[in-house]
Design a protein around this motif. Structure first.
Motif, short mmCIF file in Angstrom:
data_model
loop_
_atom_site.label_atom_id
_atom_site.label_comp_id
_atom_site.label_asym_id
_atom_site.label_seq_id
_atom_site.Cartn_x
_atom_site.Cartn_y
_atom_site.Cartn_z
N ASP A 23 -15.56 -15.14 47.10
CA ASP A 23 -16.86 -15.78 46.94
C ASP A 23 -16.85 -17.08 47.74
OD1 ASP A 23 -19.38 -16.45 46.00
OD2 ASP A 23 -18.88 -15.98 43.91
N VAL A 24 -18.01 -17.46 48.21
CA VAL A 24 -18.14 -18.74 48.91
C VAL A 24 -18.99 -19.65 48.03
CG1 VAL A 24 -18.97 -19.93 50.97
CG2 VAL A 24 -17.96 -17.66 51.16
N ARG A 25 -18.42 -20.72 47.59
CA ARG A 25 -19.13 -21.72 46.80
C ARG A 25 -19.11 -23.01 47.61
NH1 ARG A 25 -19.54 -19.70 41.19
NH2 ARG A 25 -19.23 -17.49 41.57
N TYR A 26 -19.93 -23.94 47.26
CA TYR A 26 -19.98 -25.21 48.00
C TYR A 26 -19.36 -26.33 47.18
CZ TYR A 26 -22.63 -23.19 51.73
OH TYR A 26 -22.99 -22.43 52.81
N VAL A 27 -18.46 -27.08 47.85
CA VAL A 27 -17.81 -28.25 47.26
C VAL A 27 -18.16 -29.43 48.15
CG1 VAL A 27 -15.61 -29.31 46.66
CG2 VAL A 27 -15.93 -26.83 46.35
N ASP A 28 -18.82 -30.42 47.59
CA ASP A 28 -19.26 -31.59 48.38
C ASP A 28 -20.00 -31.16 49.64
OD1 ASP A 28 -18.11 -33.34 46.52
OD2 ASP A 28 -16.16 -33.22 47.54
N GLU A 29 -20.89 -30.19 49.50
CA GLU A 29 -21.74 -29.67 50.57
C GLU A 29 -20.97 -28.95 51.68
OE1 GLU A 29 -24.68 -32.43 51.94
OE2 GLU A 29 -25.00 -33.22 49.92
N GLU A 30 -19.69 -28.64 51.47
CA GLU A 30 -18.88 -27.88 52.42
C GLU A 30 -18.57 -26.52 51.80
OE1 GLU A 30 -17.67 -28.54 55.50
OE2 GLU A 30 -18.75 -30.44 55.58
N PRO A 31 -18.63 -25.43 52.59
CA PRO A 31 -18.28 -24.12 52.02
C PRO A 31 -16.80 -24.06 51.68
CG PRO A 31 -18.64 -23.95 54.38
CD PRO A 31 -19.00 -25.36 53.99
N SER A 32 -16.48 -23.52 50.53
CA SER A 32 -15.10 -23.36 50.09
C SER A 32 -14.91 -21.92 49.64
CB SER A 32 -14.80 -24.32 48.94
OG SER A 32 -13.48 -24.14 48.49
N ASP A 33 -14.14 -21.16 50.41
CA ASP A 33 -13.87 -19.77 50.07
C ASP A 33 -12.88 -19.72 48.92
OD1 ASP A 33 -15.40 -19.32 52.27
OD2 ASP A 33 -13.75 -18.68 53.54
N GLY A 34 -13.02 -18.71 48.09
CA GLY A 34 -12.07 -18.57 47.01
C GLY A 34 -12.14 -17.22 46.36
N VAL A 35 -11.15 -16.97 45.52
CA VAL A 35 -11.10 -15.74 44.73
C VAL A 35 -11.47 -16.11 43.30
CG1 VAL A 35 -9.61 -13.92 43.84
CG2 VAL A 35 -9.35 -14.70 46.20
N TYR A 36 -12.39 -15.34 42.75
CA TYR A 36 -12.84 -15.56 41.39
C TYR A 36 -12.51 -14.34 40.55
CZ TYR A 36 -15.25 -19.66 43.06
OH TYR A 36 -15.53 -20.89 43.59
N ALA A 37 -12.29 -14.56 39.25
CA ALA A 37 -11.98 -13.48 38.33
C ALA A 37 -12.97 -13.48 37.19
CB ALA A 37 -10.56 -13.62 37.80
N TYR A 38 -13.36 -12.27 36.79
CA TYR A 38 -14.27 -12.09 35.66
C TYR A 38 -13.56 -11.20 34.65
CZ TYR A 38 -18.43 -10.59 33.08
OH TYR A 38 -19.36 -10.32 32.11
N ASN A 39 -13.40 -11.70 33.43
CA ASN A 39 -12.79 -10.91 32.37
C ASN A 39 -13.88 -10.07 31.72
OD1 ASN A 39 -11.83 -10.07 29.75
ND2 ASN A 39 -10.16 -11.53 30.02
N VAL A 40 -13.76 -8.76 31.82
CA VAL A 40 -14.78 -7.84 31.34
C VAL A 40 -14.93 -7.94 29.81
CG1 VAL A 40 -15.47 -5.41 31.20
CG2 VAL A 40 -14.40 -6.29 33.28
N GLU A 41 -13.83 -8.14 29.09
CA GLU A 41 -13.90 -8.21 27.62
C GLU A 41 -14.53 -9.51 27.14
OE1 GLU A 41 -10.21 -7.32 25.71
OE2 GLU A 41 -9.91 -5.52 26.91
N THR A 42 -14.07 -10.65 27.69
CA THR A 42 -14.55 -11.95 27.20
C THR A 42 -15.76 -12.46 27.97
OG1 THR A 42 -13.15 -13.23 28.70
CG2 THR A 42 -12.19 -12.59 26.56
N ARG A 43 -16.06 -11.82 29.11
CA ARG A 43 -17.15 -12.23 30.01
C ARG A 43 -16.94 -13.64 30.57
NH1 ARG A 43 -22.27 -8.97 29.24
NH2 ARG A 43 -21.53 -7.18 28.10
N GLU A 44 -15.69 -14.04 30.67
CA GLU A 44 -15.35 -15.36 31.23
C GLU A 44 -15.19 -15.25 32.74
OE1 GLU A 44 -11.92 -18.82 30.84
OE2 GLU A 44 -11.54 -16.84 29.98
N LEU A 45 -15.82 -16.18 33.45
CA LEU A 45 -15.73 -16.26 34.91
C LEU A 45 -14.96 -17.51 35.27
CD1 LEU A 45 -16.68 -15.52 37.84
CD2 LEU A 45 -18.67 -16.96 37.39
#
Length: 195
Positions: A23-45
């Motif tokens: 996913d690409v999110r923005y940190v201080d208006e700069e793009p920051s690529d990263g890997v995100y995890a979603y727990n299907v049971e708890t719905r935590e991102l």
């Protein structure tokens, strides 16, 4: 039931109760690529492996149980393109990181100059490709177990494939081409025909 987990995301993988993606999110208006995890049971991102803004990217994450692997590219002086067949110069270091979702710790397991792509994980084994072939890394003993090439990777049956072992220092080979647990060849560069 279809649920939208994230927008602007690519390369998802699912394992047991987790979905991971780049996913690409923005940190201080700069793009920051990263890997995100979603727990299907708890719905935590949550973010699990994050690059520095405009410096690294983390494509092709993979998950197995509570472990996530992803590749990172540290930009070098020259342009970097993941497609080594492009004829363009590769620049920078390649890395594979491992993240433990339970203990929330990330470690670098592989680093080299050149090209690493498409890591995958199963138990203690991490596999990836680079410009020389396919590599297998055992987290249990922290060694590369094998590295090999194939002159053909797709085609019609019967398909004759020339394999080559490129692991430096190896002097014994055991190839099992059909997965039956029986060694089919002990040659360094065997040929096998798939029917």
């Amino acid at each position: 039931d279809i649920a939208e987990i994230s927008q602007y995301s690519t390369e998802p993988d699912i394992g047991s109760d987790h979905i991971v993606w780049m996913d690409v999110r923005y940190v201080d208006e700069e793009p920051s690529d990263g890997v995100y995890a979603y727990n299907v049971e708890t719905r935590e991102l949550k973010p699990v492996i994050i690059g520095q803004p405009s410096i690294e990217c983390s494509p092709n994450p993979a998950v197995s149980g509570n472990r996530v692997v992803a590749e990172y590219h540290q930009w070098g002086d020259g342009p970097f393109y993941a497609d080594s067949g492009s004829g363009l110069e590769l620049g920078g270091n390649e890395r594979i990181y491992l993240h433990d979702l339970v203990h929330e710790k990330t470690v670098r397991v592989i680093e080299k100059n050149g090209w690493i792509t498409h890591p995958s994980i199963s138990g203690d084994l991490i596999v990836w490709t680079d410009s020389d072939g396919i590599y297998l890394f055992n987290l249990g003993n922290k060694t590369v177990l094998s590295a090999f090439t194939a002159d053909v990777t797709e085609g019609h049956f019967p398909l004759e494939v020339q394999f080559g072992a490129i692991f430096p220092g190896a002097d014994v080979w055991a190839w099992d081409f059909n997965g039956d647990g029986v060694t089919d060849s002990n040659e360094r560069m065997p040929v096998y025909t798939y029917n």
